[in-house]
Design a protein around this motif. Structure first.
Motif, PDB file in Angstrom:
ATOM      1  N   ALA A  71      60.357  47.010  27.217  1.00  0.00           N
ATOM      2  CA  ALA A  71      58.904  47.133  27.365  1.00  0.00           C
ATOM      3  C   ALA A  71      58.267  47.582  28.599  1.00  0.00           C
ATOM      4  N   ILE A  72      57.016  47.956  28.376  1.00  0.00           N
ATOM      5  CA  ILE A  72      56.295  48.437  29.762  1.00  0.00           C
ATOM      6  C   ILE A  72      55.180  47.407  29.801  1.00  0.00           C
ATOM      7  N   GLY A  73      54.842  46.749  31.116  1.00  0.00           N
ATOM      8  CA  GLY A  73      54.061  45.654  31.142  1.00  0.00           C
ATOM      9  C   GLY A  73      54.768  44.449  31.956  1.00  0.00           C
ATOM     10  N   GLU A  74      53.949  43.488  32.222  1.00  0.00           N
ATOM     11  CA  GLU A  74      52.665  43.379  31.622  1.00  0.00           C
ATOM     12  C   GLU A  74      51.667  44.233  32.508  1.00  0.00           C
ATOM     13  N   CYS A  75      50.793  44.998  31.581  1.00  0.00           N
ATOM     14  CA  CYS A  75      49.712  45.569  32.406  1.00  0.00           C
ATOM     15  C   CYS A  75      48.550  45.540  31.445  1.00  0.00           C
ATOM     16  N   GLY A  76      47.493  45.930  32.029  1.00  0.00           N
ATOM     17  CA  GLY A  76      46.270  45.714  31.179  1.00  0.00           C
ATOM     18  C   GLY A  76      44.850  45.828  31.952  1.00  0.00           C
ATOM     19  N   LEU A  77      44.075  44.831  31.360  1.00  0.00           N
ATOM     20  CA  LEU A  77      42.599  44.988  32.069  1.00  0.00           C
ATOM     21  C   LEU A  77      42.141  43.398  32.320  1.00  0.00           C
ATOM     22  N   ASP A  78      41.572  43.240  33.236  1.00  0.00           N
ATOM     23  CA  ASP A  78      41.144  41.769  33.624  1.00  0.00           C
ATOM     24  C   ASP A  78      39.647  41.916  34.209  1.00  0.00           C
ATOM     25  N   LYS A  79      38.616  41.302  33.208  1.00  0.00           N
ATOM     26  CA  LYS A  79      37.353  41.298  33.916  1.00  0.00           C
ATOM     27  C   LYS A  79      37.124  40.301  35.024  1.00  0.00           C
ATOM     28  N   LEU A  80      37.763  39.216  35.010  1.00  0.00           N
ATOM     29  CA  LEU A  80      37.804  38.258  35.885  1.00  0.00           C
ATOM     30  C   LEU A  80      37.979  38.419  37.615  1.00  0.00           C
ATOM     31  N   ASP A  82      38.400  40.959  40.949  1.00  0.00           N
ATOM     32  CA  ASP A  82      37.510  41.892  41.750  1.00  0.00           C
ATOM     33  C   ASP A  82      37.823  43.229  41.755  1.00  0.00           C
ATOM     34  N   THR A  83      39.050  43.677  41.417  1.00  0.00           N
ATOM     35  CA  THR A  83      39.701  44.999  41.146  1.00  0.00           C
ATOM     36  C   THR A  83      38.569  45.828  40.144  1.00  0.00           C
ATOM     37  N   ASP A  84      38.142  46.785  40.823  1.00  0.00           N
ATOM     38  CA  ASP A  84      37.271  47.865  40.010  1.00  0.00           C
ATOM     39  C   ASP A  84      37.835  48.175  38.633  1.00  0.00           C
ATOM     40  N   LEU A  85      36.941  47.884  37.512  1.00  0.00           N
ATOM     41  CA  LEU A  85      37.588  48.156  36.224  1.00  0.00           C
ATOM     42  C   LEU A  85      38.096  49.563  36.048  1.00  0.00           C
ATOM     43  N   LYS A  86      37.416  50.446  36.473  1.00  0.00           N
ATOM     44  CA  LYS A  86      37.863  51.925  36.477  1.00  0.00           C
ATOM     45  C   LYS A  86      39.143  52.229  37.104  1.00  0.00           C
ATOM     46  N   ILE A  87      39.454  51.327  37.905  1.00  0.00           N
ATOM     47  CA  ILE A  87      40.910  51.646  38.609  1.00  0.00           C
ATOM     48  C   ILE A  87      41.904  51.042  37.736  1.00  0.00           C
ATOM     49  N   GLN A  88      41.475  49.710  37.247  1.00  0.00           N
ATOM     50  CA  GLN A  88      42.402  49.011  36.388  1.00  0.00           C
ATOM     51  C   GLN A  88      42.820  50.097  35.201  1.00  0.00           C
ATOM     52  N   GLU A  89      41.717  50.495  34.295  1.00  0.00           N
ATOM     53  CA  GLU A  89      41.679  51.157  33.342  1.00  0.00           C
ATOM     54  C   GLU A  89      42.840  52.476  33.741  1.00  0.00           C
ATOM     55  N   VAL A 111      42.076  40.073  29.729  1.00  0.00           N
ATOM     56  CA  VAL A 111      40.896  39.177  29.801  1.00  0.00           C
ATOM     57  C   VAL A 111      39.501  39.834  29.705  1.00  0.00           C
ATOM     58  N   LYS A 112      38.730  39.363  28.790  1.00  0.00           N
ATOM     59  CA  LYS A 112      37.541  39.475  28.545  1.00  0.00           C
ATOM     60  C   LYS A 112      37.143  41.197  28.556  1.00  0.00           C
ATOM     61  N   ALA A 113      38.325  41.953  28.171  1.00  0.00           N
ATOM     62  CA  ALA A 113      38.037  43.443  28.010  1.00  0.00           C
ATOM     63  C   ALA A 113      38.503  43.972  26.747  1.00  0.00           C
ATOM     64  N   HIS A 133      49.651  39.675  25.335  1.00  0.00           N
ATOM     65  CA  HIS A 133      50.343  38.399  25.629  1.00  0.00           C
ATOM     66  C   HIS A 133      49.511  37.242  25.779  1.00  0.00           C
ATOM     67  N   GLY A 134      49.980  35.902  25.321  1.00  0.00           N
ATOM     68  CA  GLY A 134      49.304  34.874  25.940  1.00  0.00           C
ATOM     69  C   GLY A 134      47.891  34.877  25.303  1.00  0.00           C
ATOM     70  N   TYR A 135      47.837  34.986  23.929  1.00  0.00           N
ATOM     71  CA  TYR A 135      46.569  35.143  23.261  1.00  0.00           C
ATOM     72  C   TYR A 135      46.025  33.820  22.869  1.00  0.00           C
ATOM     73  N   ASN A 136      44.709  33.873  23.225  1.00  0.00           N
ATOM     74  CA  ASN A 136      43.930  32.380  23.281  1.00  0.00           C
ATOM     75  C   ASN A 136      42.498  32.670  23.098  1.00  0.00           C
ATOM     76  N   ASN A 137      42.283  33.606  22.218  1.00  0.00           N
ATOM     77  CA  ASN A 137      40.804  34.084  21.966  1.00  0.00           C
ATOM     78  C   ASN A 137      40.471  33.667  20.473  1.00  0.00           C
ATOM     79  N   ASN A 138      38.937  33.983  20.288  1.00  0.00           N
ATOM     80  CA  ASN A 138      38.254  33.501  19.151  1.00  0.00           C
ATOM     81  C   ASN A 138      38.912  34.313  17.837  1.00  0.00           C
ATOM     82  N   GLU A 139      38.592  34.129  16.950  1.00  0.00           N
ATOM     83  CA  GLU A 139      39.135  34.524  15.464  1.00  0.00           C
ATOM     84  C   GLU A 139      38.308  35.869  15.526  1.00  0.00           C
TER      85      GLU A 139
END
Ligand SMILES: [Zn+2]
Length: 221
Positions: A71-80, A82-89, A111-113, A133-139
């Motif tokens: 697999a490729i990863g872990e990769c993704g997006l994290d709003k918590l 400091d790294t600019d979200l555009k760069i992450q995206e 995370v939050k994205a 991965h590590g899912y722990n969010n709401n329904e």
């Protein structure tokens, strides 16, 4: 027959026990040819500013087709962070392109994205499986992800009965479900015990189902 089926752990940062089948989340610049263990390779959003991302992407591209890279990863997006979200995206999208080019699944840190994650999946018309991965969010978020055909991997949050993960795992169709230990020392068996309790299926049956998911998603069998 079930005794022969291993515990399947699709995301760990640790060397693993012999009776489990696992995907080791390799550190940056890991050369998959140096071993035959199953690995995932990618740039974690937390590491974007610590690595030379061009070099890392090159090495991911070079190694992505290796047999033991599942697999490729872990990769993704994290709003918590400091790294600019555009760069992450941007880096996330480049890793999606690599995954698509070798037709291997993505293990996703989000995370939050989740709105952004779903938008990107649609925008790029991603065809490889995307596993949160590590899912722990709401329904509500889980339902949106299900509508968009994401897969889920649950880990340590299942050990807390009051967590979102524990409350909502039973709404995930079993064919879209994986389990993991991530960066903890918790044995994968403990995660399976909890999951089988919440899903009300016996552990041997759960082991078999998750193993079959693994075969289907990661090895095309
Ligand atoms: Zn991890």
């Amino acid at each position: 027959m079930n005794n022969a089926i291993p515990y399947t752990n699709i995301h760990t940062h640790q060397a693993t026990a012999e009776d489990e089948l696992s995907i080791f989340n390799a550190p940056d610049h890991f050369d998959p040819c140096t071993s035959n263990i199953y690995v995932s390779i990618g740039i974690h959003p937390w590491n974007i500013e610590k690595v030379n991302s061009t070099e890392c992407l090159d090495s991911i591209q070079t190694n992505a087709s290796a047999k033991n890279v599942l697999a490729i990863g872990e990769c993704g997006l994290d709003k918590l962070i400091d790294t600019d979200l555009k760069i992450q995206e941007d880096l996330f999208k480049q890793q999606i392109h690599i995954a698509e080019s070798v037709k291997k699944p993505l293990i996703i840190h989000c995370v939050k994205a989740f709105d952004e994650l779903i938008r990107i999946k649609k925008e790029l018309n991603v065809s490889v499986p995307m596993i949160v991965h590590g899912y722990n969010n709401n329904e509500q978020i889980a339902v949106k992800l299900l509508e968009n055909k994401f897969y889920f991997s649950f880990g340590k949050a299942l050990l807390n009965e009051d967590s979102n993960a524990s409350k909502i795992i039973s709404i995930i169709p079993i064919g879209q479900l994986f389990l993991e230990t991530d960066d903890t020392d918790i044995p994968i068996k403990s995660i399976f015990e909890r999951a089988s309790r919440y899903l009300q299926i016996d552990e041997a049956a759960l082991k078999e189902k998750i193993y079959l998911n693994f075969k289907r998603i990661f090895t095309n069998e």
